[in-house]
Design an enzyme around this catalytic site. Structure first.
Site, PDB file in Angstrom:
ATOM      1  N   GLY A 102      87.531  28.298  68.246  1.00 61.50           N
ATOM      2  CA  GLY A 102      87.958  27.595  69.451  1.00 61.50           C
ATOM      3  C   GLY A 102      87.895  28.456  70.691  1.00 61.50           C
ATOM      4  O   GLY A 102      87.921  27.962  71.814  1.00 61.50           O
TER       5      GLY A 102
ATOM      6  N   SER B 296      85.297  30.218  71.363  1.00 64.05           N
ATOM      7  CA  SER B 296      83.884  30.278  71.735  1.00 64.05           C
ATOM      8  C   SER B 296      83.678  29.808  73.172  1.00 64.05           C
ATOM      9  O   SER B 296      84.102  28.718  73.546  1.00 64.05           O
ATOM     10  CB  SER B 296      83.050  29.382  70.819  1.00 64.05           C
ATOM     11  OG  SER B 296      82.694  30.032  69.645  1.00 64.05           O
TER      12      SER B 296
ATOM     13  N   ASP C 173      72.797  32.500  73.442  1.00 66.85           N
ATOM     14  CA  ASP C 173      73.926  31.639  73.100  1.00 66.85           C
ATOM     15  C   ASP C 173      74.797  31.330  74.324  1.00 66.85           C
ATOM     16  O   ASP C 173      76.024  31.342  74.242  1.00 66.85           O
ATOM     17  CB  ASP C 173      74.782  32.263  71.999  1.00 66.85           C
ATOM     18  CG  ASP C 173      75.693  31.231  71.331  1.00 66.85           C
ATOM     19  OD1 ASP C 173      75.452  30.021  71.510  1.00 66.85           O
ATOM     20  OD2 ASP C 173      76.656  31.630  70.648  1.00 66.85           O
TER      21      ASP C 173
ATOM     22  N   HIS D 128      76.244  27.246  71.294  1.00 69.71           N
ATOM     23  CA  HIS D 128      76.610  26.628  70.024  1.00 69.71           C
ATOM     24  C   HIS D 128      77.807  25.690  70.137  1.00 69.71           C
ATOM     25  O   HIS D 128      78.078  24.917  69.238  1.00 69.71           O
ATOM     26  CB  HIS D 128      76.844  27.683  68.934  1.00 69.71           C
ATOM     27  CG  HIS D 128      78.116  28.463  69.049  1.00 69.71           C
ATOM     28  ND1 HIS D 128      78.175  29.708  69.629  1.00 69.71           N
ATOM     29  CD2 HIS D 128      79.365  28.189  68.641  1.00 69.71           C
ATOM     30  CE1 HIS D 128      79.414  30.161  69.563  1.00 69.71           C
ATOM     31  NE2 HIS D 128      80.157  29.256  68.967  1.00 69.71           N
TER      32      HIS D 128
END
Length: 519
Positions: free
Chosen positions: A255, A257, A184, A154
């Site tokens: 942030g 991620s 993901d 993502h």
């Protein structure tokens, strides 16, 4: 008590043998209220112990670990084509509208700018005469000296340009090698073959309670280190068919991620992916993809840019307490086959509706999610031994797996609403329903269709609805209300407390266990 503590600490130190003073100094300093005050009293009474006391009072530090691994953690900036009304917080797409967790689970790390949905945002883009775009920021970490980086899907989804900033501020252009939406995860490569610092995935699983340290780029601030423990394992948060998250309490925010979570040896134990947050900020509950999953996915992406998964070809559901009771199982474990897909590997191998899958190649299967993950980890054309319970007897079936592609992986089936069907019907008080032969209504070629249901019945509580077609009761096909009643009597006669119904709604079949507590 606090005022007396220093005196008590000093007095105690004076009477113990000198050979034990160093050890007792640390214990007292940590045990009394106001530990530093206790240390001061010890130092005054025994100056020779000052250096020893200061050494034992030194708290645990993550500084060496942070210094070791931080150079391999990077900030990722992504330019994507703008879409209207992109929010700072991307919600998990798999939550249905109105899901109670919909507003709490949020993607983080997708701070987007220049993409406002209001008139001011549109003018801002028009003044510059550029094609509308959005900017996203996240984190990642280098896994090789030649510039391969792991991050979240993502973060780089639909990326037109990817820029990587390493420790020290130097930036590089990068390209997306491959992504996997189901887990993901994504693999990115810096377009430079320099000797980059890198980290490795852990070879062993972390335990609940283990110390971990997260490093990332929260709110675009650059390398930030936080610490905590693994608070749970195997979390299913509804993000995808293969959820198996580590839950950590190390503070992570937007942030982070794609950033790594490390064990104390400096190995990556998880890829930070989601937070549980009513407000968007950290409240101490974060989720990371475990290293065991990430290693396999990254290896596939590095090979050819895509992930290939094994396919069994069944719709499955978790065995609940009621289902276990209806099947006379000792415990609610395994994955119940609700439907075998036509021309699938499962059908060809002989798996049947009603089978309970208990293991694959000797690996125990506790629930439907676990079966999905285990099967997906195999390569297509692999032959696996699937252990099942059929009619209470254990069997082992060899299955040659197919290729999953974009097929929907196994998942628990929700009940649906059917159209009301008006017809004369026979009441089945034990179940709280009324049914007629499905063939008479045109609802289906076989089974009985529910025409009325007591809203306070166990059947309604278990998700049965008017319009559902009951195909089987306790493994016996039913074509009339009398068939249903006879099958219920058989279940009661066997001493079981619940009847297992195979129910179809539209194209989807599922099992529903109904307690037999009425009549």
């Amino acid at each position: 008590m606090t005022n007396n503590s220093p005196r008590r600490a000093g007095w105690t130190a004076a009477i113990i043998p000198s050979s034990k003073r160093a050890l007792m100094a640390s214990v007292l300093a940590l045990g009394v209220a106001g530990g530093m005050i206790g240390q001061s009293a010890l130092v005054q009474s025994t100056p020779a112990l000052a250096e020893s006391a200061q050494t034992t009072m030194k708290p645990f530090s993550f500084a060496d670990l942070a210094e070791k691994v931080s150079p391999a953690v990077v900030s990722i900036s992504v330019k994507t084509e703008a879409t209207p009304n992109v929010s700072f917080f991307q919600e998990f797409p798999d939550f249905p509208d109105g899901h109670p967790l919909e507003r709490f689970f949020r993607r983080f790390g997708e701070e987007r700018f220049g993409n406002r949905g209001d008139d001011q945002g549109k003018r801002w883009r028009h003044r510059r005469g550029r094609h509308p775009y959005a900017m996203a920021q996240g984190s990642g970490f280098l896994i090789s000296s030649d510039g391969y980086i792991v991050t979240n899907n993502h973060v780089v989804d639909n990326a037109e340009e990817v820029t990587v900033t390493v420790q020290g501020g130097k930036t590089y252009t990068a390209k997306v090698i491959g992504t996997d939406k189901k887990t993901d995860l994504a693999l990115v490569k810096i377009e430079d073959n320099g000797g980059f610092p890198f980290v490795s995935f852990a070879d062993k699983d972390v335990r609940v309670g283990d110390w971990v340290m997260a490093v990332g780029n929260p709110f675009g601030l650059g390398g930030t280190v936080t610490s905590g423990i693994v608070s749970a394992r195997g979390r299913d948060i509804g993000a995808g068919p293969y959820d198996d998250f580590l839950q950590i309490d190390a503070p992570i925010n937007r942030g982070n991620s794609g950033g790594p979570t490390f064990d104390l040896d400096g190995n990556v134990v998880g890829v930070n992916t989601a937070i549980y947050s009513p407000s968007g900020g950290s409240i101490g509950i974060g989720f990371a993809i475990p290293a065991s999953t990430a290693k396999e996915i990254v290896a596939d992406l590095k090979d050819d840019g895509k992930v290939v998964r094994g396919w069994l070809g069944v719709h499955i559901q978790t065995v609940t307490d009621d289902i276990a009771e209806s099947l006379s199982l000792d415990e609610p474990t395994g994955a119940l086959v609700a439907e075998v897909q036509p021309n699938s590997p499962a059908e060809k191998a002989g798996l049947k509706t009603g089978d309970v899958v208990t293991a694959v190649d000797g690996e125990k299967i506790d629930n439907s999610k676990e079966l999905a993950r285990v099967v997906a980890a195999y390569q297509p054309d692999s032959t696996v031994k699937v252990e099942v319970l059929r009619g209470g007897k254990a069997q082992t079936i060899d299955v040659k797996l197919g290729r999953l592609n974009d097929r929907v992986a196994s998942a628990d089936r929700d009940s649906g609403n059917g159209d009301d069907t008006q017809s004369s019907s026979t009441s089945l008080e034990d179940l709280g329903i009324a049914v007629v032969p499905a063939a008479e209504t045109g609802a289906a070629d076989q089974g009985v269709v529910i025409t009325d249901i007591d809203p306070e019945s166990d059947a309604a509580a278990r998700g049965l609805r008017v319009g559902d077609v009951i195909l089987e009761v306790a493994g016996t096909a039913v074509e009339s209300p009398r068939d249903v009643a006879r099958a219920i009597d058989d279940v009661k006669g066997s001493g079981r407390k619940a009847a297992l119904l195979r129910v179809q709604n539209g194209d989807t079949a599922r099992f529903v266990a109904i307690p037999l507590s009425r009549g």
